[in-house]
Design a protein around this motif. Structure first.
Motif, PDB file in Angstrom:
ATOM      1  N   SER A   1      -5.046  -0.988  10.602  1.00  0.00           N
ATOM      2  CA  SER A   1      -3.840  -0.165  10.637  1.00  0.00           C
ATOM      3  C   SER A   1      -3.248  -0.150  12.031  1.00  0.00           C
ATOM      4  O   SER A   1      -2.041  -0.252  12.225  1.00  0.00           O
ATOM      5  CB  SER A   1      -4.171   1.257  10.170  1.00  0.00           C
ATOM      6  OG  SER A   1      -4.643   1.238   8.844  1.00  0.00           O
TER       7      SER A   1
ATOM      8  N   ASP B   1       7.819   4.006   7.833  1.00  0.00           N
ATOM      9  CA  ASP B   1       6.387   4.130   7.617  1.00  0.00           C
ATOM     10  C   ASP B   1       5.965   3.717   6.221  1.00  0.00           C
ATOM     11  O   ASP B   1       4.943   4.161   5.709  1.00  0.00           O
ATOM     12  CB  ASP B   1       5.939   5.582   7.867  1.00  0.00           C
ATOM     13  CG  ASP B   1       6.072   5.971   9.324  1.00  0.00           C
ATOM     14  OD1 ASP B   1       5.969   5.053  10.153  1.00  0.00           O
ATOM     15  OD2 ASP B   1       6.280   7.156   9.615  1.00  0.00           O
ATOM     16  N   LEU B   2       6.771   2.865   5.564  1.00  0.00           N
ATOM     17  CA  LEU B   2       6.437   2.487   4.203  1.00  0.00           C
ATOM     18  C   LEU B   2       5.265   1.518   4.155  1.00  0.00           C
ATOM     19  O   LEU B   2       4.553   1.445   3.174  1.00  0.00           O
ATOM     20  CB  LEU B   2       7.658   1.853   3.524  1.00  0.00           C
ATOM     21  CG  LEU B   2       8.814   2.819   3.238  1.00  0.00           C
ATOM     22  CD1 LEU B   2      10.018   2.033   2.770  1.00  0.00           C
ATOM     23  CD2 LEU B   2       8.408   3.838   2.192  1.00  0.00           C
TER      24      LEU B   2
ATOM     25  N   ARG C   1       1.732   0.187   4.974  1.00  0.00           N
ATOM     26  CA  ARG C   1       0.412   0.602   5.423  1.00  0.00           C
ATOM     27  C   ARG C   1      -0.545  -0.560   5.191  1.00  0.00           C
ATOM     28  O   ARG C   1      -0.687  -1.042   4.068  1.00  0.00           O
ATOM     29  CB  ARG C   1      -0.084   1.826   4.643  1.00  0.00           C
ATOM     30  CG  ARG C   1       0.712   3.078   4.969  1.00  0.00           C
ATOM     31  CD  ARG C   1       0.439   3.541   6.397  1.00  0.00           C
ATOM     32  NE  ARG C   1       1.197   4.743   6.712  1.00  0.00           N
ATOM     33  CZ  ARG C   1       2.385   4.722   7.286  1.00  0.00           C
ATOM     34  NH1 ARG C   1       2.964   3.565   7.568  1.00  0.00           N
ATOM     35  NH2 ARG C   1       2.986   5.847   7.573  1.00  0.00           N
TER      36      ARG C   1
ATOM     37  N   SER D   1      -3.514  -1.565   4.298  1.00  0.00           N
ATOM     38  CA  SER D   1      -4.694  -0.991   3.664  1.00  0.00           C
ATOM     39  C   SER D   1      -5.859  -1.960   3.721  1.00  0.00           C
ATOM     40  O   SER D   1      -5.700  -3.148   3.960  1.00  0.00           O
ATOM     41  CB  SER D   1      -4.385  -0.641   2.215  1.00  0.00           C
ATOM     42  OG  SER D   1      -4.033  -1.814   1.507  1.00  0.00           O
TER      43      SER D   1
ATOM     44  N   GLU E   1       8.322   0.418  -3.087  1.00  0.00           N
ATOM     45  CA  GLU E   1       7.190   0.827  -3.927  1.00  0.00           C
ATOM     46  C   GLU E   1       6.026  -0.166  -3.890  1.00  0.00           C
ATOM     47  O   GLU E   1       4.905   0.142  -4.314  1.00  0.00           O
ATOM     48  CB  GLU E   1       7.635   1.020  -5.383  1.00  0.00           C
ATOM     49  CG  GLU E   1       8.234  -0.210  -6.037  1.00  0.00           C
ATOM     50  CD  GLU E   1       9.760  -0.231  -5.955  1.00  0.00           C
ATOM     51  OE1 GLU E   1      10.391  -0.783  -6.862  1.00  0.00           O
ATOM     52  OE2 GLU E   1      10.286   0.320  -4.971  1.00  0.00           O
TER      53      GLU E   1
ATOM     54  N   ALA F   1       2.672  -0.422  -0.217  1.00  0.00           N
ATOM     55  CA  ALA F   1       1.299   0.056  -0.055  1.00  0.00           C
ATOM     56  C   ALA F   1       0.261  -0.959  -0.506  1.00  0.00           C
ATOM     57  O   ALA F   1      -0.917  -0.840  -0.160  1.00  0.00           O
ATOM     58  CB  ALA F   1       1.113   1.360  -0.830  1.00  0.00           C
ATOM     59  N   HIS F   2       0.667  -1.983  -1.271  1.00  0.00           N
ATOM     60  CA  HIS F   2      -0.285  -2.959  -1.802  1.00  0.00           C
ATOM     61  C   HIS F   2      -0.352  -4.229  -0.955  1.00  0.00           C
ATOM     62  O   HIS F   2      -0.974  -5.209  -1.364  1.00  0.00           O
ATOM     63  CB  HIS F   2       0.092  -3.319  -3.239  1.00  0.00           C
ATOM     64  CG  HIS F   2       0.094  -2.141  -4.173  1.00  0.00           C
ATOM     65  ND1 HIS F   2      -1.054  -1.503  -4.567  1.00  0.00           N
ATOM     66  CD2 HIS F   2       1.127  -1.466  -4.750  1.00  0.00           C
ATOM     67  CE1 HIS F   2      -0.744  -0.497  -5.368  1.00  0.00           C
ATOM     68  NE2 HIS F   2       0.561  -0.460  -5.503  1.00  0.00           N
TER      69      HIS F   2
ATOM     70  N   SER G   1      -1.609  -6.060   2.431  1.00  0.00           N
ATOM     71  CA  SER G   1      -2.649  -5.911   3.452  1.00  0.00           C
ATOM     72  C   SER G   1      -2.905  -7.253   4.119  1.00  0.00           C
ATOM     73  O   SER G   1      -2.359  -8.286   3.728  1.00  0.00           O
ATOM     74  CB  SER G   1      -3.937  -5.379   2.817  1.00  0.00           C
ATOM     75  OG  SER G   1      -4.433  -6.304   1.869  1.00  0.00           O
TER      76      SER G   1
END
Length: 606
Positions: free
Chosen positions: A4, A41-42, A44, A46, A177, A180-181, A183
């Protein structure tokens, strides 16, 4: 946390050379506001799915076992994933060093529905010597703003990554949307221009993981001129060889481009149409005989010969060549060079579950001497079913547990308790224990010390051999030997020690086995002190051990007569007793060191 922090630093601070460059003081406030909006900040970064599930199920991360689990999860990926289609908009545009003069919506918003991903590549963003020497240009934010304004208006997008090498730039946008998936984001650049290293030609690339699929995107600008197709082939090979993405686990080797599930390649590849005169080419274009023209395309020929882009696919080309036009018009090149029209700007892909929905040029944009090209791909992404993943993970763990149990060394012992009867001073006794390897793997055995003990056994006991190797189905005889010598006899004679010990037989990677060794020792005058013997009124073997133990304890706690060892409280400070003065035991001392007494000498020592 490290991922992160690295992602945040890469996307916001601009410290890495291939990421966002430092903006000049002359950038407009509106552009800065747009950048702050898209760099929200959308995103991340992960943890990858395997690490998440390992933490969820409390799986410790260690060595071989963890690697086995990961390998098994990859082998059984189909059991816990399903394919879900997502739309990827790929665009490439050689802007010939121009500033954005028109809206990019006819190019970027040409689809009926908003795509899930935008991957937009530019070449020749800035042709100035400052950009070439310092890798910095004010045109980057200008084109970035133009792209942001040209995205499909029916969805909200976030900027995931920007990477640039001189004039080669790649922008990566994703629907909010889906952010977040995403990485494991990494970016790399490689120059193949002047001296094979400078950034006027080369490629920029990003790789990321979306759900459970690894995706790599390359934007390249290869060598120019019709006759240089072999140089272009070499540029492609150099890019594939030199771009290496580091992994989060630094013990793993870097990832090459071709190691990803999906590879998307776009850019000004500069392959030309050969063996045809310019007028003949234009005539075929006017007749829309693109099939005949395509047969003379250098890239098609090189791919057919499997020289470059092996395993890649390009959709059918049913649009006219995108190079070269007079800037600001739809007219073919009217300069003295009069370039032969060519499909320089191309989009290819490599991987499974990929379907192209459209592949087209956009003739309405006239900023450059090239026309932008776009391709809309529907890509099947491997999405994890959480319940299936958990079930598969637990099955793998149970299977590995069974394997480990089967591979644990195991032995059987012929006997675990040994008793040595009537052990005497300096007389050897031995018993044999047979150890049989009844497990499924070879094993290594060794007798090990017990807690807080320096050796594996008492000094009067030995095991021979004390360690060794057993093949599967074989056995070994271990001799347990008891031998009492002058160093071990005193404590056994006095009853302070007994013939009692427990041996710990340890198997490497296996369990421990305990062997009990006991016996009875026959005390004797050998190994006993004269002072002790002088106190005995009968043979030492006829006296109870408790009595002998009390005598020794008393001798250690009190002073004795220097002649016979008797307790002489009235003579504690006395010197050796004169011959004419008997001690309490009625012993007399003479110069010849002989003890004289009526029957006492025979009673004590006889």
């Amino acid at each position: 946390m490290k991922k992160s922090e690295r992602a945040h630093a890469a996307d916001n601070s601009g410290h890495k050379k291939e990421d966002e460059r430092t903006r000049g003081d002359g950038v407009h406030e509106s552009q800065e506001r747009v950048k702050s909006e898209v760099r929200d900040d959308l995103i991340r970064n992960s943890q990858p799915i395997l690490a998440n599930k390992s933490q969820m199920l409390g799986m410790p991360q260690f060595g071989l076992r963890d690697n086995l689990i990961k390998c098994e999860l990859l082998k059984n990926e189909d059991a816990y994933t399903y394919i879900k289609n997502y739309s990827f908009f790929l665009g490439t545009y050689n802007v010939n060093g121009q500033n954005p003069k028109e809206s990019l919506s006819p190019w970027l918003a040409s689809t009926a529905t908003p795509p899930d991903f935008y991957l937009v590549g530019f070449q020749e963003l800035d042709l100035s010597k400052e950009a070439f020497l310092f890798n910095d240009t004010p045109k980057e934010p200008e084109w970035m703003l133009a792209v942001y304004k040209g995205l499909h208006p029916d969805a909200k997008y976030a900027l995931v990554k920007l990477v640039r090498l001189v004039g080669i730039m790649l922008l990566f946008y994703v629907k909010a949307e889906h952010a977040a998936h995403i990485s494991e984001m990494e970016a790399e650049t490689v120059g193949t221009g002047v001296m094979g290293r400078m950034g006027n030609k080369g490629a920029v690339a990003i790789r990321f993981q979306f759900h459970n699929s690894d995706i790599c995107v390359v934007n390249s600008h290869l060598a120019a001129h019709t006759e240089e197709f072999e140089r272009r082939n070499q540029d492609f090979k150099d890019i594939c060889r030199r771009i290496q993405f580091r992994q989060d686990d630094l013990t793993l080797p870097p990832l090459a481009i071709m190691k990803h599930n999906v590879v998307l390649w776009l850019g000004d590849l500069n392959y030309r149409i050969s063996d045809l005169e310019v007028d003949h080419v234009k005539d075929l274009i006017a007749k829309k005989d693109f099939e005949t023209l395509y047969n003379h395309d250098q890239l098609k020929r090189q791919m057919d010969e499997e020289v470059v882009f092996v395993g890649f696919t390009e959709g059918e080309i049913d649009f006219q060549p995108t190079y070269k036009y007079d800037t600001g018009s739809d007219q073919w090149d009217t300069s003295e060079k009069c370039r032969v029209p060519a499909w320089c700007d191309r989009i290819l892909w490599r991987g499974k579950n990929i379907k192209q929905l459209h592949y087209q040029s956009h003739m309405t944009l006239k900023t450059s001497d090239h026309k932008p090209v776009s391709s809309l791909l529907e890509i099947g992404i491997k999405v994890v079913n959480e319940e299936s993943y958990k079930r598969t993970f637990e099955e793998i763990v149970r299977h590995i547990d069974r394997m480990e149990n089967d591979c644990i060394p195991s032995v059987s012992l012929s006997e675990r308790e040994f008793f040595f009867q009537d052990v005497k001073f300096m007389q050897h006794q031995a018993k044999t224990v047979s150890v049989y390897n009844d497990g499924q793997v070879p094993c290594q055995f060794e007798f090990i010390p017990k807690l807080d003990e320096p050796t594996y056994c008492k000094p009067w006991l030995t095991a021979n051999p004390a360690k060794g190797f057993l093949a599967q189905g074989t056995s070994v005889d271990i001799d347990l030997e008891v031998f009492v010598n002058r160093s071990t006899a005193p404590e056994l004679n006095s009853g302070q020690q007994q013939l009692e010990d427990i041996l710990v037989l340890h198997l490497e990677r296996g369990k421990d086995y305990f062997i009990s060794v006991t016996g009875n020792y026959l005390p004797s005058c050998f190994g006993s002190s004269l002072s002790t013997l002088c106190l005995l009124r009968e043979p030492i073997q006829d006296m109870p051990l408790e009595t002998i133990r009390e005598l020794v304890r008393s001798l250690n706690a009190n002073q004795c007569c220097q002649v016979c060892g008797c307790f002489s409280c009235s003579r504690v400070e006395a010197t050796p007793i004169p011959i004419t003065q008997p001690c309490q035991k009625n012993l007399y001392f003479n110069p010849g060191m002989q003890f004289l007494s009526g029957n006492l000498l025979e009673t004590r020592l006889g």
